[in-house]
Motif scaffolding. Structure first.
Motif, short mmCIF file in Angstrom:
data_model
loop_
_atom_site.label_atom_id
_atom_site.label_comp_id
_atom_site.label_asym_id
_atom_site.label_seq_id
_atom_site.Cartn_x
_atom_site.Cartn_y
_atom_site.Cartn_z
N VAL A 172 0.84 -1.21 0.00
CA VAL A 172 0.00 0.00 0.00
C VAL A 172 0.87 1.25 0.00
O VAL A 172 0.60 2.23 -0.72
CB VAL A 172 -0.94 0.00 1.22
CG1 VAL A 172 -1.66 1.34 1.34
CG2 VAL A 172 -1.96 -1.13 1.11
N ILE A 173 1.96 1.23 0.78
CA ILE A 173 2.86 2.39 0.84
C ILE A 173 3.56 2.58 -0.50
O ILE A 173 3.71 3.71 -0.98
CB ILE A 173 3.88 2.20 1.98
CG1 ILE A 173 3.16 2.21 3.33
CG2 ILE A 173 4.94 3.31 1.94
CD1 ILE A 173 4.06 1.87 4.50
N TRP A 174 4.02 1.49 -1.12
CA TRP A 174 4.76 1.60 -2.37
C TRP A 174 3.86 1.98 -3.55
O TRP A 174 4.23 2.81 -4.38
CB TRP A 174 5.44 0.27 -2.69
CG TRP A 174 6.52 -0.11 -1.74
CD1 TRP A 174 7.29 0.74 -0.97
CD2 TRP A 174 6.98 -1.44 -1.43
NE1 TRP A 174 8.18 0.03 -0.22
CE2 TRP A 174 8.02 -1.31 -0.47
CE3 TRP A 174 6.62 -2.71 -1.86
CZ2 TRP A 174 8.69 -2.41 0.05
CZ3 TRP A 174 7.28 -3.80 -1.33
CH2 TRP A 174 8.31 -3.66 -0.39
N LEU A 175 2.68 1.35 -3.64
CA LEU A 175 1.86 1.45 -4.85
C LEU A 175 0.55 2.18 -4.66
O LEU A 175 -0.10 2.53 -5.64
CB LEU A 175 1.59 0.05 -5.41
CG LEU A 175 2.82 -0.79 -5.75
CD1 LEU A 175 2.43 -2.22 -6.10
CD2 LEU A 175 3.60 -0.15 -6.90
N GLY A 176 0.13 2.37 -3.40
CA GLY A 176 -1.14 3.04 -3.16
C GLY A 176 -2.31 2.06 -3.19
O GLY A 176 -2.14 0.86 -3.42
N LEU A 177 -3.51 2.60 -2.97
CA LEU A 177 -4.72 1.77 -2.97
C LEU A 177 -5.24 1.62 -4.39
O LEU A 177 -6.09 2.39 -4.86
CB LEU A 177 -5.79 2.41 -2.08
CG LEU A 177 -5.56 2.32 -0.57
CD1 LEU A 177 -6.58 3.15 0.18
CD2 LEU A 177 -5.61 0.87 -0.12
N ASN A 178 -4.72 0.65 -5.11
CA ASN A 178 -5.14 0.39 -6.48
C ASN A 178 -4.95 -1.10 -6.79
O ASN A 178 -4.47 -1.88 -5.96
CB ASN A 178 -4.37 1.27 -7.46
CG ASN A 178 -2.87 1.19 -7.23
OD1 ASN A 178 -2.31 0.11 -7.04
ND2 ASN A 178 -2.20 2.34 -7.22
#
Length: 301
Positions: free
Chosen positions: A154-160
């Motif tokens: 989640v930190i690296w790529l976000g909520l997707n």
């Protein structure tokens, strides 16, 4: 002399009969069951047992409610309440959306893990230096709980969706690669020598000799890889739920918890179990039977 010749002839005839009998027995073993299995036999042996098991679970479940063993609906809803939750989701057109959102992600992530884990497993199995360097890391990653990857993803790529697929890959690739390595390790060296003698080396040898010979272990790795993919996806959907990601089965489970609706929680759990069982019955079990039958380990009946 005539008597001796007669005895010799009789002995040869007896030996020929014994040989013919043994050959007939071997042919019978190889042929297996010739007749087609009737629907009644199939129903009794394969369909009826799970139906009986489901009925018993429902009976015990309802008995816990009826006899007030658990009289708090917020802890254990009745089968009728859960059935009503399914009915509402179906009538509102949400039930198939829940299933498709998760299944489409899970299958696509598993296919990506398959494309990465297969060549990685071949490389680890065939190159000693790579095995010494990466083999322990793959084993360690396989034992790491998939849920541990959700916060960094989640930190690296976000909520997707990219975050979802990253978690699936990190959970499934090590299992697929290790399954293939285990299968290759069990390939008889004679097969590899015979392949080299016929000129099957490099990629040609891997495709025509190594992969077919290692199929049982590879298939076990695929089944385990799918299990890790599905569990990883559920963990990601539960922890990283967002309206932009849609509502999958994991998000449905989390929504039920947030709403303190045990009926919705049970609905999500049943759907998660249903999808896992369906994928195994529709994809992996037929593949496993075909592989075992092609090696004479399963009689076609």
């Amino acid at each position: 002399m005539a008597s001796t010749e007669t005895k010799t002839t009789d002995a040869r005839a007896g030996g020929d009969q014994q040989t013919a009998s043994v050959e007939a027995g071997l042919d019978a073993l190889e042929t297996g069951v010739v007749g087609r299995v009737s629907f009644r036999q199939t129903f009794v042996s394969k369909i009826l047992p799970p139906i009986v098991a489901i009925v018993l679970v429902l009976v015990v479940w309802q008995a816990l409610i009826s006899f007030k063993v658990v009289d708090d609906p917020s802890k254990l809803p009745s089968p009728a309440d859960v059935g009503g939750e399914f009915e509402d989701a179906w009538l509102e057109g949400r039930l198939l959306d829940y299933i498709w959102t998760s299944v489409s992600r899970g299958l696509l992530g598993f296919l990506m893990a398959l494309a990465i884990g297969t060549p990685l497993g071949l490389l680890v199995a065939r190159v000693k230096f790579v095995r010494a360097a990466i083999g322990p890391v793959l084993s360690g990653l396989q034992s790491l709980p998939s849920v541990a990857w959700v916060p960094p993803a989640v930190i690296w790529l976000g909520l997707n969706n990219s975050m979802m697929y990253a978690v699936i890959l990190l959970g499934a690739v090590p299992s697929i690669a290790n399954g293939l390595v285990s299968g290759i390790d069990q390939v008889p060296p004679l097969f590899l020598r015979a392949g080299r003698t016929m000129g099957a080396t490099g990629l040609k040898g891997a495709w025509h000799i190594v992969l077919p010979a290692s199929l049982p272990g590879y298939l076990g790795g695929l089944k385990q890889g799918w299990a890790f993919s599905w569990r990883s996806l559920m963990a990601a959907e539960i922890i990283a739920s967002s309206p932009d990601l849609g509502i999958g089965l994991g998000a449905l489970l989390e929504n039920g918890r947030n709403a303190s609706s045990m009926s919705m929680v049970f609905e999500a759990i049943i759907l998660i179990l249903f999808v896992g069982i369906a994928i195994d019955l529709l994809i992996f079990s037929p593949l496993e039977r075909r592989v075992l039958r092609s090696r004479g380990l399963l009689v076609k009946g």
